[in-house]
Scaffold this motif. Sequence first.
Motif, PDB file in Angstrom:
ATOM      1  N   THR A  12       5.202  57.874  61.965  1.00  0.00           N
ATOM      2  CA  THR A  12       4.563  57.942  63.275  1.00  0.00           C
ATOM      3  C   THR A  12       4.530  56.578  63.956  1.00  0.00           C
ATOM      4  N   ASP A  13       5.220  55.614  63.388  1.00  0.00           N
ATOM      5  CA  ASP A  13       5.259  54.253  63.935  1.00  0.00           C
ATOM      6  C   ASP A  13       6.663  53.965  64.473  1.00  0.00           C
ATOM      7  N   PRO A  14       6.859  54.020  65.797  1.00  0.00           N
ATOM      8  CA  PRO A  14       8.187  53.783  66.372  1.00  0.00           C
ATOM      9  C   PRO A  14       8.778  52.435  65.972  1.00  0.00           C
ATOM     10  N   ASP A  15       7.951  51.395  65.910  1.00  0.00           N
ATOM     11  CA  ASP A  15       8.457  50.062  65.557  1.00  0.00           C
ATOM     12  C   ASP A  15       9.002  50.046  64.132  1.00  0.00           C
ATOM     13  N   TRP A  16       8.316  50.712  63.212  1.00  0.00           N
ATOM     14  CA  TRP A  16       8.785  50.772  61.816  1.00  0.00           C
ATOM     15  C   TRP A  16      10.091  51.539  61.737  1.00  0.00           C
ATOM     16  N   LEU A  25      18.065  56.866  61.321  1.00  0.00           N
ATOM     17  CA  LEU A  25      17.089  57.426  60.399  1.00  0.00           C
ATOM     18  C   LEU A  25      16.573  58.752  60.937  1.00  0.00           C
ATOM     19  N   LEU A  26      16.352  58.816  62.247  1.00  0.00           N
ATOM     20  CA  LEU A  26      15.888  60.051  62.860  1.00  0.00           C
ATOM     21  C   LEU A  26      16.933  61.152  62.709  1.00  0.00           C
ATOM     22  N   LEU A  27      18.205  60.803  62.850  1.00  0.00           N
ATOM     23  CA  LEU A  27      19.275  61.787  62.683  1.00  0.00           C
ATOM     24  C   LEU A  27      19.244  62.376  61.277  1.00  0.00           C
ATOM     25  N   PHE A  28      19.043  61.520  60.296  1.00  0.00           N
ATOM     26  CA  PHE A  28      18.992  61.995  58.915  1.00  0.00           C
ATOM     27  C   PHE A  28      17.801  62.924  58.704  1.00  0.00           C
ATOM     28  N   ILE A  29      16.640  62.551  59.250  1.00  0.00           N
ATOM     29  CA  ILE A  29      15.436  63.360  59.075  1.00  0.00           C
ATOM     30  C   ILE A  29      15.618  64.740  59.699  1.00  0.00           C
ATOM     31  N   ILE A  30      16.181  64.790  60.910  1.00  0.00           N
ATOM     32  CA  ILE A  30      16.391  66.074  61.586  1.00  0.00           C
ATOM     33  C   ILE A  30      17.370  66.939  60.802  1.00  0.00           C
ATOM     34  N   PHE A  31      18.438  66.338  60.297  1.00  0.00           N
ATOM     35  CA  PHE A  31      19.393  67.109  59.500  1.00  0.00           C
ATOM     36  C   PHE A  31      18.744  67.620  58.217  1.00  0.00           C
ATOM     37  N   PHE A  49       9.760  63.682  69.404  1.00  0.00           N
ATOM     38  CA  PHE A  49       8.946  63.040  70.433  1.00  0.00           C
ATOM     39  C   PHE A  49       9.038  61.524  70.310  1.00  0.00           C
ATOM     40  N   ILE A  50       8.937  61.027  69.090  1.00  0.00           N
ATOM     41  CA  ILE A  50       9.030  59.583  68.852  1.00  0.00           C
ATOM     42  C   ILE A  50      10.422  59.069  69.194  1.00  0.00           C
ATOM     43  N   ALA A  51      11.454  59.889  68.960  1.00  0.00           N
ATOM     44  CA  ALA A  51      12.813  59.490  69.339  1.00  0.00           C
ATOM     45  C   ALA A  51      12.884  59.195  70.828  1.00  0.00           C
ATOM     46  N   GLY A  52      12.236  60.048  71.634  1.00  0.00           N
ATOM     47  CA  GLY A  52      12.206  59.813  73.080  1.00  0.00           C
ATOM     48  C   GLY A  52      11.491  58.523  73.434  1.00  0.00           C
ATOM     49  N   ILE A  53      10.398  58.228  72.732  1.00  0.00           N
ATOM     50  CA  ILE A  53       9.661  56.980  72.966  1.00  0.00           C
ATOM     51  C   ILE A  53      10.536  55.776  72.641  1.00  0.00           C
ATOM     52  N   ILE A  54      11.253  55.856  71.520  1.00  0.00           N
ATOM     53  CA  ILE A  54      12.134  54.749  71.132  1.00  0.00           C
ATOM     54  C   ILE A  54      13.215  54.525  72.172  1.00  0.00           C
ATOM     55  N   ILE A  55      13.816  55.604  72.648  1.00  0.00           N
ATOM     56  CA  ILE A  55      14.874  55.492  73.663  1.00  0.00           C
ATOM     57  C   ILE A  55      14.320  54.867  74.940  1.00  0.00           C
ATOM     58  N   ALA A  56      13.096  55.261  75.324  1.00  0.00           N
ATOM     59  CA  ALA A  56      12.488  54.739  76.551  1.00  0.00           C
ATOM     60  C   ALA A  56      12.247  53.242  76.472  1.00  0.00           C
ATOM     61  N   VAL A 166      15.718  70.092  70.869  1.00  0.00           N
ATOM     62  CA  VAL A 166      15.894  68.635  70.891  1.00  0.00           C
ATOM     63  C   VAL A 166      15.667  68.081  72.291  1.00  0.00           C
ATOM     64  N   SER A 167      16.305  68.672  73.286  1.00  0.00           N
ATOM     65  CA  SER A 167      16.228  68.117  74.643  1.00  0.00           C
ATOM     66  C   SER A 167      14.809  68.161  75.197  1.00  0.00           C
ATOM     67  N   SER A 168      14.053  69.221  74.904  1.00  0.00           N
ATOM     68  CA  SER A 168      12.697  69.329  75.453  1.00  0.00           C
ATOM     69  C   SER A 168      11.768  68.271  74.867  1.00  0.00           C
ATOM     70  N   LEU A 169      11.757  68.128  73.546  1.00  0.00           N
ATOM     71  CA  LEU A 169      10.825  67.195  72.910  1.00  0.00           C
ATOM     72  C   LEU A 169      11.252  65.733  73.086  1.00  0.00           C
ATOM     73  N   VAL A 170      12.547  65.461  72.999  1.00  0.00           N
ATOM     74  CA  VAL A 170      13.012  64.088  73.204  1.00  0.00           C
ATOM     75  C   VAL A 170      12.756  63.654  74.645  1.00  0.00           C
ATOM     76  N   THR A 171      13.035  64.539  75.596  1.00  0.00           N
ATOM     77  CA  THR A 171      12.796  64.209  77.007  1.00  0.00           C
ATOM     78  C   THR A 171      11.307  63.993  77.268  1.00  0.00           C
ATOM     79  N   LEU A 172      10.456  64.813  76.652  1.00  0.00           N
ATOM     80  CA  LEU A 172       9.013  64.630  76.810  1.00  0.00           C
ATOM     81  C   LEU A 172       8.586  63.262  76.291  1.00  0.00           C
ATOM     82  N   GLY A 173       9.084  62.890  75.118  1.00  0.00           N
ATOM     83  CA  GLY A 173       8.771  61.568  74.582  1.00  0.00           C
ATOM     84  C   GLY A 173       9.313  60.454  75.459  1.00  0.00           C
TER      85      GLY A 173
END
Length: 218
Positions: A12-16, A25-31, A49-56, A166-173
């Motif tokens: 739950t820590d985007p920086d970590w 790492l996110l790709l591996f977790i989703i797979f 959701f955190i993936a979207g935050i990281i991208i932002a 994917v698109s809904s939650l990543v975009t929300l983040g």
Amino acid sequence: MEELLVFFNHLTDPDWIVAHGGLYLLLFIIFAETGILIGFFLPGDPILFIAGIIIANMEIGDSNPLLVLLYWISLISIVAILGNFVGYWCGKYFGHRLLKMKDNWLFKKEYIYKAQAFYKKQGGVAIILARFLPVVRTFAPIVAGIVGMDFKKFVFYNVLGGVIWVSSLVTLGYLLGENAWVQRNLEYVILGIVILATAPVMIKMITGKRTPVELPTK
């Protein structure tokens, strides 16, 4: 076990996450959550959701931020779709063995029964709806393989469901990722996502009846 708990706390820590593999790492977790049987306990919804935050908050220089967002949504969607394909083929070729396994702390046939009941009630749309339900999203493609769902039909619902999830939650983040309040209360936001995603499953587990899996005749 302690190291595993530490790992989950850091998810739950985007920086970590950025410092330990970032979006890879996110790709591996989703797979792992969508394609590997023992990955059902991974937090797919919060991770997206955190993936979207990281991208932002990425340093993208002169790149178009929307193109970067679409690029990563495409990659994560592909991984989520491939994960479900793995689950489908596992159910198709190893389903009988799974149902003969004894329950243990990691695997319970009840997970498959719940996914199968949900699948029977909703039809092919269950593949889409299951994307938003923890545990069920891991076992729904396995059940689809066990009961012999038409592969072309599965492909359609798998691709559509993966892209929507994917698109809904990543975009929300992404849209909320730079919001000061969200950043200050990220743990509560993540907790809210987990509760909203998990509540339907918990209600189903409490009120639902166990339904035996109907294996395809050969």
